[in-house]
Design an enzyme around this catalytic site. Structure first.
Site: not given
Ligand code: PMP
Length: 638
Positions: A431, A459, A490
């Site tokens: 990250s 991610h 996200k």
């Protein structure tokens, strides 16, 4: 009784003092030797500071008459508001001891920062008496007198070790006082000790984050006795009686002051955090206080947080099912939205089953604490996300941290740990660095040693792989890791976490993951938003392609402007190093209309502060090029 001195020194490489990892010394009976040796070696092999490649274990026999028994110094604590107050406390104690030249003594303290051992200083003439100025004097051969039942693997008790050392030093011939400040940047407490005044613990001797530290032994006696003093400090075996294991807790005069001082220290070290209120959705552009910004810090990679279809799904779900879910699913039941979203994620990931959590953080904490039973071992990459680290901490497993993406290190550690049940866990996309974990190798090692493999796809989902399916698609793997964790917060534009894998895994976690069992589940609006966002990712893979293209454009533009940048994902770190400079750079960019975060310790290692750009599919190429040029200007002027 015959006793033995045992000393352990662990370092990364042989004889290299700069690569010191861990050290310890004890005085033990024969019966305690084997267990303590095992515990010290274990500690050196798996140390938070890194892993030792070279361990020295020295055991020396001591005749009963060779051991001196002394009493521990009495301890008192001085609460100092800041380093200046701490220093004033030292001066006043030195004065009490008849040393009116405290200021001059403290001036010498700077010279100790670079030394390995302590400075031996003539208290009156301020002449240095150590034969080797670089090495200094090392007080050694000491331990707390203890019952044979003292556990061998109880870890280090830094407080007791300090009392033992200070008590020995204070008992050395002609030593009038010792002043000590740790070189650990996180440890600001120091002490001044003497036989007459005892051990005075001073809660603040330096600012948080300050790596300086040192030690002075103050000597007042005939010059010809100096060797005797050094011999006592370095050779005499000493057992300290009644050494306390923790400071007696005195309630602070004002408990709120403890908190406010902590915040002040953070401000002084450039580590204070504050939150900006944004008046618009998390899209490629945001407004703050009426001003427009290019958003380069959002995790909404695909720009779906304000997508009309997502908003419609969320509002319809709220109107139909209400604002909240009412409780934990195990007690209050599921909504159809839970079941549908779990099925949709399983289909997207190609797994048998999925379980939702309230956030990605709670997913990691729940999964790892549930898999990390007492007999388990968790192997975790050193750069894994905080939620993985916290999951490891909450587990009862043995946790072994391996060097970042270093497969040789991981395998060596697996071999050394000889785990029974165990898990290898890694961020899929790291990250703070944006690189992708070497998953094929991790899975091969997991298979070879009978361990489970686990990825955190926070991610990766919607970001890597041709259609955004994550790390398995990125590498084109036929098989999957055993435990695939991800987040809805996200690319999927909502809030929540999930774990996907075999039905057996999901059944186990439903029954054991405490953050799932004991927390109210997501709200209908969250669930429906994530479900719709996922449907859009599946229907419109061109969004993923645009995100990947945008990232390439941004990195190329940074490089054209002379900034070193690379990434395998949509996270592009621009490493600056110094915490304050990184904060300053982010502020200048903010003033120029770019919203970008400076990431600092403890999120990343000290001295590796960075700007972290997060690219979105909805940025335009020209605005990314323009932002890259502005970033390059600010970085070059830092
Ligand atoms: N894992 C990683 C790698 C992350 O970056 C994050 C979020 N910063 C999380 C887990 C936690 O996810 P959430 O924000 O949904 O709690």
């Amino acid at each position: 009784m015959t006793l033995f001195s045992m000393k352990m020194r662990a370092s990364r490489t042989e004889c290299d003092t700069t690569s010191h990892v861990s050290g310890a010394e004890k005085i033990l009976s024969e019966a305690e030797l084997a267990e303590n040796a095992g515990a010290l070696i274990g500690r050196a092999l798996h140390h938070a500071k890194g892993d030792a490649d070279y361990i020295q274990l020295k055991i020396e026999k001591a005749a009963p008459e060779a051991i001196a028994y002394i009493d521990a110094l009495p301890v008192r604590t001085v609460e100092a508001a800041d380093a200046a107050e701490g220093r004033a406390a030292i001066l006043s104690l030195l004065h009490e001891l008849g040393l009116s030249n405290g200021e001059a003594i403290m001036e010498k303290f700077h010279e100790t920062y670079a030394m390995r051992g302590a400075m031996l200083l003539d208290a009156d003439t301020l002449e240095r008496l150590e034969p080797d100025h670089a090495r200094g004097i090392r007080a050694t051969y000491m331990d707390a007198e203890h019952a044979p039942s003292r556990p061998a693997d109880g870890g280090k008790n830094h407080f007791q070790e300090a009392i033992v050392l200070a008590s020995k030093v204070a008992n050395a011939p002609h030593i009038v006082a010792e002043i000590c400040m740790s070189d650990d940047p996180d440890y600001v407490t120091g002490y001044v000790a003497s036989k007459t005044t005892g051990y005075m613990r001073i809660t603040k001797l330096k600012a948080l984050g300050d790596p300086d530290g040192g030690r002075i032994f103050l000597y007042r006696g005939p010059r010809e006795d100096v060797p005797k003093t050094i011999a006592y400090l370095e050779k005499q075996m000493v057992l300290v009686k009644n050494a306390p294991t923790s400071p007696t807790k005195q309630p602070p005069a004002d408990p709120w002051r403890v908190l406010s001082e902590n915040l002040e220290q953070r401000k002084a070290a450039g580590l204070y955090r504050s939150i900006t209120t944004i008046d618009s959705p998390q899209s490629a552009h945001v407004t703050v206080g009426g001003k427009n910004f290019l958003m380069l810090a959002s995790n909404s990679y695909l720009g779906l947080t304000d997508e009309p279809r997502v908003l419609r799904a969320a509002s319809e779900a709220a109107l139909r099912f209400g604002a909240g879910s009412g409780g934990s699913r195990l007690t209050t039941g599921s909504l159809p939205l839970h079941d549908e979203l779990e099925k949709a994620i399983s289909a997207f990931k190609g797994t048998e089953a999925t379980l939702l959590f309230d956030t990605g953080y709670m997913a990691n904490v729940g999964i790892l604490s549930a898999l990390g039973t007492k007999d388990a071992t968790i192997f975790s990459d050193e750069l894994n996300h905080a939620s993985i680290i916290d999951g490891c901490r909450l587990s009862r497993a043995r946790v072994v941290v391996y060097r970042h993406a270093d497969m040789a290190d991981l395998e060596a550690k697996i071999k050394a740990a000889r785990p029974g049940f165990g898990v290898i866990v890694t961020d899929a996309v790291f990250s703070m660095d944006g690189d992708v974990a070497p998953l094929p190798d991790i899975m091969a090692l997991a298979k070879k040693y009978g361990l489970l493999s686990m990825t955190d796809e926070a991610h990766a989902t919607g970001v890597i792989g041709k259609t955004g399916r994550g790390i398995v698609e990125y590498f084109g793997l036929k098989e999957q890791p055993d435990v695939m964790m991800g987040t809805l917060s996200k690319s999927l534009a909502s809030e929540g976490g999930f774990v996907s894998g075999r039905a057996l895994l999901i059944e186990y976690l439903k029954n054991t993951a405490r953050s799932f069992i004991f927390s109210t589940s997501q709200s209908p609006a969250n669930l429906a938003a994530a479900r719709e966002a996922l449907a859009i990712v599946e229907k419109e893979p061109e969004r993923v392609a645009r995100l990947q293209e945008n990232t390439r454009v941004f990195i190329a533009a940074l490089r054209e402007n002379g900034v070193h940048a690379k990434s395998d994902s949509a996270i592009v770190p621009i490493v600056i190093g110094n915490e304050r400079r990184a904060t300053e750079a982010a502020k200048r960019l903010y003033d120029d209309g770019i919203f970008l975060s400076a990431i600092r310790y403890p999120t990343v290692a000290k001295g590796s502060a960075r700007l972290r750009a997060a690219i979105m599919a909805t940025h335009t190429k020209s605005e990314l090029r323009e932002a890259a040029a502005k970033i390059a200007t600010v970085v070059s002027e830092q």
